[in-house]
Design a protein around this motif. Structure first.
Motif, PDB file in Angstrom:
ATOM      1  N   GLU A 298       2.973   5.266   7.740  1.00 57.60           N
ATOM      2  CA  GLU A 298       1.997   4.250   7.336  1.00 57.60           C
ATOM      3  C   GLU A 298       2.537   2.830   7.501  1.00 57.60           C
ATOM      4  N   ASP A 299       3.858   2.695   7.418  1.00 60.87           N
ATOM      5  CA  ASP A 299       4.480   1.377   7.539  1.00 60.87           C
ATOM      6  C   ASP A 299       5.776   1.527   8.334  1.00 60.87           C
TER       7      ASP A 299
ATOM      8  N   GLY B 226       0.786  -1.232   0.000  1.00 58.98           N
ATOM      9  CA  GLY B 226       0.000   0.000   0.000  1.00 58.98           C
ATOM     10  C   GLY B 226       0.813   1.274   0.000  1.00 58.98           C
ATOM     11  N   VAL B 227       2.113   1.200   0.343  1.00 58.92           N
ATOM     12  CA  VAL B 227       2.937   2.416   0.393  1.00 58.92           C
ATOM     13  C   VAL B 227       3.787   2.581  -0.864  1.00 58.92           C
ATOM     14  N   GLY B 228       3.658   1.662  -1.812  1.00 56.56           N
ATOM     15  CA  GLY B 228       4.528   1.673  -2.988  1.00 56.56           C
ATOM     16  C   GLY B 228       4.425   2.938  -3.817  1.00 56.56           C
ATOM     17  N   ILE B 229       3.216   3.429  -4.034  1.00 57.82           N
ATOM     18  CA  ILE B 229       3.032   4.616  -4.871  1.00 57.82           C
ATOM     19  C   ILE B 229       3.697   5.833  -4.220  1.00 57.82           C
ATOM     20  N   GLU B 230       3.468   5.995  -2.917  1.00 62.70           N
ATOM     21  CA  GLU B 230       4.057   7.144  -2.213  1.00 62.70           C
ATOM     22  C   GLU B 230       5.576   7.004  -2.138  1.00 62.70           C
ATOM     23  N   PHE B 231       6.069   5.763  -1.992  1.00 67.71           N
ATOM     24  CA  PHE B 231       7.514   5.560  -1.945  1.00 67.71           C
ATOM     25  C   PHE B 231       8.143   5.970  -3.282  1.00 67.71           C
ATOM     26  N   ASN B 232       7.548   5.553  -4.384  1.00 71.24           N
ATOM     27  CA  ASN B 232       8.088   5.930  -5.693  1.00 71.24           C
ATOM     28  C   ASN B 232       8.026   7.433  -5.905  1.00 71.24           C
ATOM     29  N   ARG B 233       6.973   8.044  -5.409  1.00 72.12           N
ATOM     30  CA  ARG B 233       6.873   9.506  -5.505  1.00 72.12           C
ATOM     31  C   ARG B 233       8.004  10.161  -4.710  1.00 72.12           C
ATOM     32  N   ALA B 234       8.292   9.625  -3.528  1.00 72.49           N
ATOM     33  CA  ALA B 234       9.368  10.172  -2.710  1.00 72.49           C
ATOM     34  C   ALA B 234      10.723  10.036  -3.403  1.00 72.49           C
ATOM     35  N   VAL B 235      10.945   8.898  -4.061  1.00 67.86           N
ATOM     36  CA  VAL B 235      12.212   8.690  -4.776  1.00 67.86           C
ATOM     37  C   VAL B 235      12.306   9.647  -5.964  1.00 67.86           C
TER      38      VAL B 235
ATOM     39  N   ALA C  18      14.290  17.767  -4.794  1.00 66.13           N
ATOM     40  CA  ALA C  18      13.264  18.435  -3.988  1.00 66.13           C
ATOM     41  C   ALA C  18      13.358  17.797  -2.600  1.00 66.13           C
ATOM     42  N   LEU C  19      14.403  18.150  -1.866  1.00 68.57           N
ATOM     43  CA  LEU C  19      14.801  17.371  -0.694  1.00 68.57           C
ATOM     44  C   LEU C  19      13.806  17.464   0.456  1.00 68.57           C
ATOM     45  N   LEU C  20      13.284  18.637   0.725  1.00 65.93           N
ATOM     46  CA  LEU C  20      12.329  18.778   1.825  1.00 65.93           C
ATOM     47  C   LEU C  20      11.060  18.001   1.531  1.00 65.93           C
ATOM     48  N   GLN C  21      10.541  18.137   0.304  1.00 71.66           N
ATOM     49  CA  GLN C  21       9.336  17.409  -0.066  1.00 71.66           C
ATOM     50  C   GLN C  21       9.583  15.905  -0.085  1.00 71.66           C
ATOM     51  N   SER C  22      10.771  15.508  -0.507  1.00 72.93           N
ATOM     52  CA  SER C  22      11.117  14.098  -0.513  1.00 72.93           C
ATOM     53  C   SER C  22      11.154  13.541   0.900  1.00 72.93           C
ATOM     54  N   GLU C  23      11.779  14.256   1.794  1.00 70.98           N
ATOM     55  CA  GLU C  23      11.836  13.820   3.192  1.00 70.98           C
ATOM     56  C   GLU C  23      10.433  13.661   3.772  1.00 70.98           C
ATOM     57  N   GLN C  24       9.570  14.611   3.456  1.00 73.09           N
ATOM     58  CA  GLN C  24       8.196  14.538   3.961  1.00 73.09           C
ATOM     59  C   GLN C  24       7.451  13.326   3.397  1.00 73.09           C
ATOM     60  N   ALA C  25       7.701  13.029   2.121  1.00 73.42           N
ATOM     61  CA  ALA C  25       7.041  11.878   1.503  1.00 73.42           C
ATOM     62  C   ALA C  25       7.557  10.568   2.091  1.00 73.42           C
TER      63      ALA C  25
END
Length: 501
Positions: A49-50, A19-28, A35-42
């Motif tokens: 969640e996990d 369930g976290v795969g989509i958000e993980f790929n977005r973070a990567v 976009a380091l701050l946004q990446s850290e938040q993601a």
């Protein structure tokens, strides 16, 4: 940054809950576009969640590595090490993911700024092993290429690491044209005079991959500036500036500042002085407190550079002589102000003024870390202008030539004045027109289409009576000045009455 924002295509398999795969790929994807701050938040959202997802904590630590931008700041070390501890303890990881985490330990464990290249090299070696062990893992190959660039020593004129990185990335670019990291890192790898042409395709494509990230919109400007493609450089950085000002994207103003310094530089190369001056004035409204803490050290230098470039590029030597650091005590800001003062003194044959600038060099050098000193160019450039102001042109040349020769391979800094152009200016001022012409032409080969170098080339060629050379470079200059201010056009027109603007 809205979850629906276009960031490119990333597929990073993990042992975490599906369930976290989509958000993980977005973070990567955010990480790949810095976009380091946004990446850290993601990544933090994935961890929330996990909590047993080890790679979520790896991602948080990676967002503090600040690769290719000087490495982690002191404020990055605590959060990164805490995240790595949680990654070590988390249960959801296989041997491949554990290898990623061990590799990052190689950078952060015992990190000291003075040991940056040693530790960055250690991390690169670890990522080389990950990439070799998992050759089908695209992300391992891409992050290994990034590690090569991060550990690239700025005095390596052979460009060994950039060439290795390009050899990895170019085939992947054909297979995965919408991967943000591949295009991004090709641009970084080729951001030098020897390789810039090889980065042009990636530069023209990257902004289409991740148009929601100001840095992705800006990065093509590195190649455009390196090749003297000023209209494309301006377009790229106007788009980046607009994205940085878009509140929905939540980008820090450091992105706006960086786009603006590239804009000012490109406006100056095209004779658009009023627009360049507007950038200088606008920059004063941005405050250091608004920046992502990772980039607060950048503020003093960039704010000083705006005024430095306007004064030096327009040959306003009174303004250059009066230049002071916006934040005194910052080595970057202090160095730029001293260089402006020294260049003004050299052009005005003000030996006492040049001597005052040089007298401050030792204090400046003391602030430069030992690992940076071999490639720190500002002190010798300041000393060179002092020697020239004293009438010691040969001694000035001896200081500038090694810098110019190195820059011919690795390139000058992003928006610096080339050392070779300084050398040519001195020869022109000394009325050594043949020497000046040769050096201006060499400078333009490494840094094409710079306004001042084109002006100097035409002037030297005219003095030598070489109309063919004068006309050729004048045509380049006039093409770049299509949108120039009227006062600039009038100045340019007087250089060569034979060729119409």
């Amino acid at each position: 940054m809205p979850p629906s924002a276009r960031l490119g295509s990333v597929s990073f398999a993990t042992s975490c809950k599906p369930g976290v795969g989509i958000e993980f790929n977005r973070a990567v994807a955010l990480l790949h576009s810095f976009a380091l701050l946004q990446s850290e938040q993601a990544f933090a959202k994935v961890a929330a969640e996990d909590p047993e997802c080890a790679m979520a904590y790896w991602g948080i630590a990676m967002s503090h590595a600040n690769q290719v931008n000087g490495g982690p700041a002191a404020s990055d070390l605590g959060p990164a090490r805490q995240a790595l501890e949680r990654a070590d303890a988390a249960k959801e990881k296989d041997s491949r993911e554990a290898a990623y985490i061990r590799a990052l330990h190689a950078l952060f464990d015992g990190f000291k700024a003075d040991d940056f290249y040693k530790l960055a090299g250690r991390y690169t070696d670890s990522m080389a092993q990950v990439a070799a062990t998992y050759p089908k893992d695209i992300e391992a190959q891409v992050f290994y290429a990034l590690a090569l660039l991060n550990s690239d020593r700025p005095d390596d004129v052979a460009l060994a690491n950039p060439r290795k990185a390009v050899a990895i990335l170019q085939p992947l670019f054909r297979q995965f044209p919408d991967h943000p990291g591949i295009a991004h890192y090709i641009i970084h790898a080729t951001d030098n005079p020897k390789m810039a042409q090889a980065g042009l395709e990636a530069a023209r494509h990257y902004s289409k991959i991740a148009p929601a990230v100001p840095h992705a919109l800006h990065m093509p400007g590195h190649i455009f500036a390196r090749l003297g493609l000023w209209s494309e450089d301006i377009s790229a950085n106007l788009a980046s500036k607009a994205a940085a000002e878009n509140r929905e994207l939540h980008a820090g103003p450091e992105n706006r500042l960086h786009a603006m310094e590239f804009l000012e530089y490109a406006y100056l190369q095209t004779g658009q002085i009023a627009k360049a001056r507007a950038i200088v004035n606008e920059a004063k409204s941005i405050k250091v407190a608004d920046l992502d803490p990772r980039y607060t050290g950048y503020y003093a230098t960039v704010e000083t550079r705006y005024g430095f470039l306007l004064a030096v590029e327009t040959r306003d030597w009174a303004a250059a002589a009066a230049t002071k650091p916006v934040v005194p005590g910052d080595k970057g800001a202090d160095g730029l102000a001293l260089l402006a003062n020294a260049m003004a003194a050299g052009h005005q044959h003000d030996a006492p003024g040049a001597k005052r600038a040089e007298a401050s060099v030792d204090a400046l050098v003391a602030k430069i870390t030992p690992s940076q000193r071999p490639t720190a160019t500002l002190p010798d450039e300041i000393r060179a202008w002092d020697r020239f102001a004293q009438g010691r042109t040969g001694d000035a040349m001896a200081l500038l030539r090694p810098i110019a020769d190195r820059q011919a391979s690795i390139g000058k800094g992003e928006v610096e004045i080339p050392a070779r152009e300084m050398l040519a200016d001195m020869l022109l001022l000394d009325r050594d027109y043949a020497g000046a012409l040769a050096q201006f032409q060499l400078s333009l080969a490494a840094d094409p289409n710079r306004f001042s170098a084109l002006i100097g080339t035409v002037q030297a060629a005219e003095k030598l009576g070489d109309r063919a050379v004068a006309d050729r470079y004048f045509r380049i200059l006039s093409a770049d000045c299509r949108a120039a201010d009227t006062s600039v056009l009038e100045r340019v027109e007087k250089l060569n009455p034979r060729v119409p603007l």
